[in-house]
Every structure is written in C-alpha cells, then in structure tokens.
Design an enzyme around this catalytic site. Structure first.
Site: not given
Ligand code: NAD
Length: 512
Positions: A164, A188, A191, A241, A296, A397
């Site tokens: 995301f 993909k 969402e 992740s 990240c 994290e």
C-alpha cells in the site's frame, strides 16, 4: 479519462465509485461478488470500493496476457522503445493526477506523492534504454568455424504484487523493465489504494501498448494465491511485509516460478560523536516522519554513539513541534494520516508497550488534536528514547511516525545492534570522518547504505534490495538486476554448413 465504473451502494446508502480490474485493454467489472473498502485516510470515510478477483478471474487475465505475449515478444525493440518513451512522457505529463490518487487513497501529502511519481518515472526512463540493456554477447571462432553467442529473452507472463505504501512507484519499479523486456504483466496492487494502478493502465493504452500486455487484477489473498498457483505465470515480483514475502517466495518457488520478494525493514541511522548535530537531526526527522513513517526505507531507529546522544536527541525533539500534520488538501501539511484506523492504533500501541518496558516517551503523537478529535487516521509524531533491542517496540517494524533512540557507548556496539537485527534493508551513518564511514560501509551487512544520506534508495540504474529478512530471492529489484530478473539467457553455438569438413564423430564435442 474516466475514474468511475459501475456505481455501487455503500452501507450508508450513498453511491460509491467502484474500482474495477483492467484486462485486455479495458475495465472489467468484478464477477466474484467480493469487494473491499477503499478509505480516504484523511477523513476516515469509505471513498470507493474495489473488486476482489476470484481464481477464475485471475485465470482469465492470465489467458489474455498469455495470448498477448506472442505478439509482444515479437514486437521490434525499436517499437517497444517508442512505446516506453510515450508512456514515460504521459506519466510525466500526468504527475499531478497520479499524485492526487496517492493523496486520496494513501493519504500522503502532495509533495511526497509527487516525489513518489518522480522516483517511479526514473524507472521508466531507465527502461527506455532497453535496446542497450538487453544486448547479448558474441564470441567469434570459439572453435574453427564456430561462433557462440548469448541472447536474453523474456520469460512470458510475469506478475507483480505490491504494497500500500507506494501505490505508483513500486508497480513502476516492476512493470517498466518487465514490459520493455518483452514480457506481459499482471499487477495485483494493494487493495487499500488501487486506483493509481488503473490510471496507469489507461496511460499505457494511450501510449499504444497492445491490449493484454498490461493487466490489473485487484484483490486479497484469493487473488494472490491464484497467481502463486498459476502454471502460466513464469515469475513473481513482490514487495510487502516480511511474513508475506517469505510465503510468496516459498510458495512461488515451490511452484517452479522465479521469485523476488522484498520484505519489511527496521532501518538504523548511526550517529557518531563527530557528526554535525544539526544536519543529523534534520536528516533523522525527515527520514523518520516523511510519509508518516510508512516507508520501507524510513529511519526508524537512531543509534546514538557516545556523548552525541544528549545534544542529538534534544535537537531532534526541538524540531518536532514544527512539523505540520494534516490532510493532503492543506497545502501547508507536511505529514498525512496513516493508511487505516487499525494500523494507526497498532502503531500507537507501541508507545505504551515501549514505555512499559522502560523506554522514555519524550513526544507522544496521541496528544495531537487530529488524533484526539479527528475522524481521519492521524497520529502525531512520536519519539521514544532509551530504547533497547529487547523491547517489543524495537523488535517489530512499527511502520508509522515513531522514531526510536538506542544509545550505545561505541561504534562497535552500534554495528552489533544492526547485525543482531533480523532486517537489513537500509542503514545510514552520520559522521565527518571518511575513514569511519568507509569502515561502516565495509562492515555492515545491509543491502543499501547511506553515508550522510538518510534514505539511500538507489537511483534507477542501480538496483534496490535489502539483505537478510528484507529480501527473499537472488536478484534485487529494478536497474540491471531487474533486467536480469525479467529475462533468461539462451546460448547459441553456431556453424555455417561446410560439407567439406563434415564427418561422423561419436566423441564428445571438443574445440579445435
Ligand atoms: P502486506 O504484506 O500486508 O501486503 C503486500 C501485498 O500482499 C498486498 O498486495 C496484499 O494484498 C498482499 N497480501 C497481504 N496479505 C496477504 C496474504 N495473507 N496472502 C497473500 N497475499 C497477501 O504489506 P503492506 O502492509 O501493503 O505494505 C507495508 C509493508 O511493505 C511493510 O512491511 C514495508 O516495510 C514493506 N515494504 C517493503 C519494501 C521494500 O522494498 N523492501 C517497500 C515498500 C514496502
């Protein structure tokens, strides 16, 4: 370009836009009956709904991509390059529209969203060089009258599964090189913020990309598992992740696919006693709180060495009240909300757990009025001092606007802290001592290192990737390793027929 497909009815009775799949060069409404909410994180409202693909819908998209592959791989390099230049120019022209989707669905403020588009664009620019990048090698006369050469060919249908936090840039990391190399692509996207990917699909079409070369299927685990199991998908690029990255790598490779799966991070910034305190504090604050810490490559831990700790932490703390937290619609806002309420609350929970385990909560983002009274998913900037590696807040994290300070006596202790951490995406050192910086670069087992640079995301002509639990696979993403990932080598040994030298010889072929 239209954004709206079939209107749907939300729980409050309001009509919601529907984000559809994109297959074969057109929007395709979902048929699975499954869907998910897309929030505006700044208001907390459901702004759109997104279709969730079934395994059958993924299969239909793969079939389209498989058919398109035959023509696309045969399309000349010159034509493919022309299309890459066109898409590059269209993305450049439409930076603001793409950024607006990022602000609306991710929540990042416009300057940050435009930065994301700019870094993605670099990857498209790199991919315009595909004729040079994909060149093979040739060895003349390896044996008398025999030449050997290597060519690189596309893999077929390849898939990208993205997180995301970079809804435009991370897909661009993947599909720019994949498509330029002659593959067809199934994306993909997350969402949580799916609209930018469909907008990019429309731009690809406008650029002249043949239908079926770039496709988008939305969804959750059902769609991802269908990609992992599909026999006609040759390779998967994943960013997300660590637990999911590990799952994608293990399942994808077990199913015979080439996989690169980039995972989570806990990035440390070491500050040595000789560092410029003001510069280090500016860098730590920018890298920790930019994009609300949902990067990240964000700096989440400052490792303060020796007596630099006290002045450094004070300098960081005094900068924090000046950070303007607010929605992207406020031109003065520097930091937006988090992606969901659930994630925001999880991030906030580490403030209590850190405090209970002995850390000092110097700045508590829950005091911010937008956390206390707003409907959006806001959390102010937070600073946890005296954190130690055993604490839960350090071991996980956090992926939010929380900066942790670990105080250590020596440089060797700082390196040890980083060595002991399971993640190894990025790291940075702040010092004026070139020798110390060089030693750090030599010592540290981390994939991307900054020397007085807090977020060392490589430019597009290098490759991006961490080590240890931050990457599963052999090749880093984009740049030269991206070209390698999306192509495979074929070696040809060739002789022009010369009947005069022909004879039967059952021995193993030797050079002569
Ligand atoms: P995520 O792992 O939850 O989701 C990533 C993708 O995997 C999404 O498309 C999602 O739909 C899918 N997914 C989620 N759960 C799944 C499941 N159980 N089975 C199959 N697929 C599943 O990650 P996120 O929350 O979207 O993104 C944030 C994470 O991504 C952070 O950990 C961050 O560090 C990481 N990240 C890493 C990099 C990098 O380059 N290393 C870059 C950006 C983000």
């Amino acid at each position: 370009m239209t954004q709206v497909a079939e209107p749907a009815t939300g729980s409050a009775g309001a009509e919601l836009e529907r984000v559809n799949h994109w297959v074969g060069g057109a929007r395709v409404a979902g048929a699975s009956g499954r869907k998910g909410p897309v929030y505006n994180p700044a208001t907390g409202e459901v702004a759109r709904e997104v279709d969730f693909a079934s395994a059958e819908e993924v299969d239909a998209a793969v079939r389209v991509a498989r058919e398109a592959f035959t023509g696309w791989r045969a399309t000349s390099l010159s034509r493919r390059t022309e299309i890459m230049f066109r898409i590059r120019n269209l993305v450049d022209e439409h930076r603001r529209e793409i950024a607006a989707f990022l602000t609306a669905e991710h929540g990042k403020v416009p300057t940050d969203a435009l930065g994301e588009v700019a870094r993605g664009l670099e990857n498209m620019e790199f991919a315009t060089g595909v004729p040079h990048l994909i060149k093979g090698t040739f060895s003349e006369q390896v044996s008398t009258g025999i030449d050997v050469y290597q060519i690189r060919q596309p893999l077929g249908v390849v898939a990208g599964i993205t997180p995301f936090n970079f809804p435009a840039m991370v897909p661009m990391w993947m599909f720019s090189n994949a498509i330029a190399c002659g593959n067809t692509f199934i994306l993909k996207p997350s969402e949580k913020d799916p609209s930018a990917s469909v907008y990019l699909a429309e731009l690809w079409k406008e650029a002249g990309l043949p239908d079926g070369v770039f496709n988008v299927v939305h969804g959750d685990k059902v769609a991802v598992d269908a990609i992992l199991a599909h026999p006609d998908i040759a390779a998967i690029s994943f960013v997300g992740s660590t637990p999911i990255a590990r799952y994608i790598y293990e399942t994808g490779t077990k199913n015979g696919k080439r996989v690169q799966a980039l995972g989570g991070a806990k990035n440390h910034m070491v500050v040595l006693p000789d560092a410029d305190i003001g510069m280090a504090a500016d860098a730590a604050v920018s890298a920790a709180y930019g994009s609300a810490g949902e990067r990240c490559m964000a700096i989440s831990v400052v490792v303060a060495v020796g007596d630099v700790a006290e002045p450094l932490v004070s300098a960081i703390e005094e900068r924090l009240p000046k950070i303007k937290v607010g929605p992207g619609s406020d031109a003065t806002a520097e930091m937006g909300p988090l992606i969901t309420r659930e994630h925001r609350d999880k991030v906030a929970s580490y403030l209590d757990s850190g405090k209970h385990q002995g850390a000092t909560l110097r700045v508590d983002g829950r005091q911010h009025p937008l956390y206390q009274d707003g409907e959006g998913f806001f959390l102010g900037v937070s600073l946890l001092d005296n954190v130690t590696p055993e604490m839960e807040c350090y071991r996980n994290e956090i992926f939010g606007p929380v900066l942790e300070i670990v105080r250590v006596p020596t440089y060797a202790d700082a390196v040890q802290v980083i060595e002991d951490n399971p993640y190894a995406n990025g790291t940075a050192i702040y010092t004026r001592d070139g020798g110390a910086a060089r030693q750090f670069q030599f010592d540290i087992n981390v994939g991307m290192v900054g020397i007085n640079v807090p977020i060392p995301v490589p430019v597009a002509y290098y490759s991006f990737g961490g080590w240890k639990a931050s990457l599963f696979g052999d090749l880093h993403m984009y740049g030269p390793e991206g070209i390698q990932f999306y192509t495979r080598a074929k070696v040809i040994t060739s002789r022009w027929p010369d009947p005069a030298t022909s004879k039967v010889d059952l021995g193993f072929p030797r050079t002569r």
